[in-house]
Design a protein around this motif. Sequence first.
Motif, PDB file in Angstrom:
ATOM      1  N   GLU A   1      17.780  74.595  11.222  1.00 24.81           N
ATOM      2  CA  GLU A   1      18.621  74.590  12.388  1.00 24.81           C
ATOM      3  C   GLU A   1      18.028  75.467  13.490  1.00 24.81           C
ATOM      4  OE1 GLU A   1      22.379  75.786  10.735  1.00 24.81           O
ATOM      5  OE2 GLU A   1      22.859  73.751  10.114  1.00 24.81           O
ATOM      6  N   LYS A   2      17.479  76.631  13.092  1.00 26.11           N
ATOM      7  CA  LYS A   2      16.902  77.533  14.091  1.00 26.11           C
ATOM      8  C   LYS A   2      15.673  76.914  14.747  1.00 26.11           C
ATOM      9  CE  LYS A   2      18.523  81.841  12.032  1.00 26.11           C
ATOM     10  NZ  LYS A   2      18.109  83.125  11.449  1.00 26.11           N
ATOM     11  N   LEU A   3      14.832  76.279  13.956  1.00 23.88           N
ATOM     12  CA  LEU A   3      13.633  75.641  14.503  1.00 23.88           C
ATOM     13  C   LEU A   3      14.024  74.491  15.424  1.00 23.88           C
ATOM     14  CD1 LEU A   3      10.549  75.471  14.582  1.00 23.88           C
ATOM     15  CD2 LEU A   3      10.685  73.936  12.621  1.00 23.88           C
ATOM     16  N   ALA A   4      14.961  73.675  15.006  1.00 24.88           N
ATOM     17  CA  ALA A   4      15.418  72.556  15.837  1.00 24.88           C
ATOM     18  C   ALA A   4      15.975  73.065  17.163  1.00 24.88           C
ATOM     19  CB  ALA A   4      16.465  71.738  15.088  1.00 24.88           C
ATOM     20  N   ALA A   5      16.733  74.121  17.118  1.00 24.63           N
ATOM     21  CA  ALA A   5      17.296  74.692  18.346  1.00 24.63           C
ATOM     22  C   ALA A   5      16.192  75.243  19.243  1.00 24.63           C
ATOM     23  CB  ALA A   5      18.303  75.776  18.002  1.00 24.63           C
ATOM     24  N   ALA A   6      15.231  75.956  18.656  1.00 27.56           N
ATOM     25  CA  ALA A   6      14.136  76.548  19.433  1.00 27.56           C
ATOM     26  C   ALA A   6      13.281  75.478  20.106  1.00 27.56           C
ATOM     27  CB  ALA A   6      13.265  77.428  18.532  1.00 27.56           C
ATOM     28  N   TRP A   7      13.116  74.327  19.456  1.00 28.60           N
ATOM     29  CA  TRP A   7      12.297  73.247  19.995  1.00 28.60           C
ATOM     30  C   TRP A   7      13.108  72.240  20.799  1.00 28.60           C
ATOM     31  CZ3 TRP A   7       8.560  71.860  15.386  1.00 28.60           C
ATOM     32  CH2 TRP A   7       7.646  72.910  15.215  1.00 28.60           C
ATOM     33  N   GLY A   8      14.415  72.460  20.915  1.00 31.58           N
ATOM     34  CA  GLY A   8      15.256  71.560  21.700  1.00 31.58           C
ATOM     35  C   GLY A   8      15.506  70.210  21.043  1.00 31.58           C
ATOM     36  N   ILE A   9      15.475  70.175  19.715  1.00 29.01           N
ATOM     37  CA  ILE A   9      15.734  68.928  18.986  1.00 29.01           C
ATOM     38  C   ILE A   9      17.242  68.756  18.881  1.00 29.01           C
ATOM     39  CG2 ILE A   9      15.428  67.682  16.818  1.00 29.01           C
ATOM     40  CD1 ILE A   9      12.894  69.425  16.387  1.00 29.01           C
ATOM     41  N   GLU A  10      17.741  67.702  19.505  1.00 31.88           N
ATOM     42  CA  GLU A  10      19.168  67.447  19.473  1.00 31.88           C
ATOM     43  C   GLU A  10      19.536  66.675  18.213  1.00 31.88           C
ATOM     44  OE1 GLU A  10      20.563  65.693  23.083  1.00 31.88           O
ATOM     45  OE2 GLU A  10      19.350  67.041  24.303  1.00 31.88           O
ATOM     46  N   SER A  11      20.637  67.016  17.603  1.00 33.64           N
ATOM     47  CA  SER A  11      21.162  66.335  16.411  1.00 33.64           C
ATOM     48  C   SER A  11      20.123  66.205  15.298  1.00 33.64           C
ATOM     49  CB  SER A  11      21.704  64.953  16.779  1.00 33.64           C
ATOM     50  OG  SER A  11      22.693  65.051  17.773  1.00 33.64           O
ATOM     51  N   PRO A  12      19.573  67.329  14.810  1.00 26.59           N
ATOM     52  CA  PRO A  12      18.593  67.221  13.723  1.00 26.59           C
ATOM     53  C   PRO A  12      19.246  66.665  12.461  1.00 26.59           C
ATOM     54  CG  PRO A  12      19.269  69.490  14.018  1.00 26.59           C
ATOM     55  CD  PRO A  12      19.891  68.714  15.136  1.00 26.59           C
ATOM     56  N   ALA A  13      18.453  65.991  11.671  1.00 26.92           N
ATOM     57  CA  ALA A  13      18.955  65.434  10.407  1.00 26.92           C
ATOM     58  C   ALA A  13      19.375  66.565   9.475  1.00 26.92           C
ATOM     59  CB  ALA A  13      17.871  64.586   9.745  1.00 26.92           C
ATOM     60  N   LYS A  14      20.381  66.323   8.680  1.00 24.54           N
ATOM     61  CA  LYS A  14      20.813  67.297   7.684  1.00 24.54           C
ATOM     62  C   LYS A  14      19.857  67.223   6.499  1.00 24.54           C
ATOM     63  CE  LYS A  14      24.435  68.569   9.932  1.00 24.54           C
ATOM     64  NZ  LYS A  14      24.402  69.820  10.646  1.00 24.54           N
ATOM     65  N   VAL A  15      19.503  68.385   5.961  1.00 26.88           N
ATOM     66  CA  VAL A  15      18.550  68.447   4.859  1.00 26.88           C
ATOM     67  C   VAL A  15      19.170  69.234   3.714  1.00 26.88           C
ATOM     68  CG1 VAL A  15      16.261  69.246   4.132  1.00 26.88           C
ATOM     69  CG2 VAL A  15      16.602  68.395   6.464  1.00 26.88           C
ATOM     70  N   ASP A  16      19.117  68.670   2.514  1.00 26.87           N
ATOM     71  CA  ASP A  16      19.539  69.380   1.309  1.00 26.87           C
ATOM     72  C   ASP A  16      18.284  70.013   0.713  1.00 26.87           C
ATOM     73  OD1 ASP A  16      20.330  70.273  -1.185  1.00 26.87           O
ATOM     74  OD2 ASP A  16      21.381  68.425  -1.724  1.00 26.87           O
ATOM     75  N   PHE A  17      18.082  71.306   0.994  1.00 25.08           N
ATOM     76  CA  PHE A  17      16.853  71.968   0.572  1.00 25.08           C
ATOM     77  C   PHE A  17      16.764  72.174  -0.942  1.00 25.08           C
ATOM     78  CE2 PHE A  17      16.842  73.016   5.093  1.00 25.08           C
ATOM     79  CZ  PHE A  17      15.540  72.682   5.418  1.00 25.08           C
ATOM     80  N   THR A  18      17.817  71.876  -1.680  1.00 23.91           N
ATOM     81  CA  THR A  18      17.703  71.899  -3.143  1.00 23.91           C
ATOM     82  C   THR A  18      16.995  70.648  -3.638  1.00 23.91           C
ATOM     83  OG1 THR A  18      19.853  70.841  -3.535  1.00 23.91           O
ATOM     84  CG2 THR A  18      19.813  73.259  -3.374  1.00 23.91           C
ATOM     85  N   LYS A  19      16.931  69.598  -2.801  1.00 22.79           N
ATOM     86  CA  LYS A  19      16.316  68.330  -3.187  1.00 22.79           C
ATOM     87  C   LYS A  19      15.103  67.962  -2.334  1.00 22.79           C
ATOM     88  CE  LYS A  19      20.724  66.461  -4.725  1.00 22.79           C
ATOM     89  NZ  LYS A  19      21.740  65.451  -4.504  1.00 22.79           N
ATOM     90  N   GLU A  20      14.999  68.548  -1.155  1.00 20.81           N
ATOM     91  CA  GLU A  20      13.940  68.180  -0.223  1.00 20.81           C
ATOM     92  C   GLU A  20      13.217  69.417   0.302  1.00 20.81           C
ATOM     93  OE1 GLU A  20      15.233  64.980   2.731  1.00 20.81           O
ATOM     94  OE2 GLU A  20      17.120  65.931   2.139  1.00 20.81           O
ATOM     95  N   LEU A  21      11.971  69.217   0.691  1.00 17.25           N
ATOM     96  CA  LEU A  21      11.202  70.206   1.440  1.00 17.25           C
ATOM     97  C   LEU A  21      10.810  69.558   2.761  1.00 17.25           C
ATOM     98  CD1 LEU A  21       8.683  71.595  -1.210  1.00 17.25           C
ATOM     99  CD2 LEU A  21      10.667  72.760  -0.269  1.00 17.25           C
ATOM    100  N   LEU A  22      10.700  70.348   3.797  1.00 17.82           N
ATOM    101  CA  LEU A  22      10.206  69.837   5.064  1.00 17.82           C
ATOM    102  C   LEU A  22       8.793  70.342   5.285  1.00 17.82           C
ATOM    103  CD1 LEU A  22      13.235  70.239   7.489  1.00 17.82           C
ATOM    104  CD2 LEU A  22      12.547  68.238   6.167  1.00 17.82           C
TER     105      LEU A  22
END
Length: 80
Positions: A1-22
């Motif tokens: 969420e912080k990275l998306a906000a810093a880069w101006g990404i509107e409506s970032p996808a929700k990520v379940d970090f217990t199942k996914e890595l970015l």
Amino acid sequence: EKLAAAWGIESPAKVDFTKELLVVGTHRGSQFKLTPKISDAGDLTILAAGTKDLRPGFRYRVLSIDRTKVKTVGGKPLKD
């Protein structure tokens, strides 16, 4: 969420970090690719390749991968 906000990404996808890595990469050239690879042993490596024509600002890529397959990143244990 912080990275998306810093880069101006509107409506970032929700990520379940217990199942996914970015996997996140940036580049100053006009184009680039990120290619994550998970070995049979579960080691994640990432190849990044881009053009040499540097431009103002930066381009970014964000890829989601299956966390359950990753045991190490670059040979180092994955932290929770």
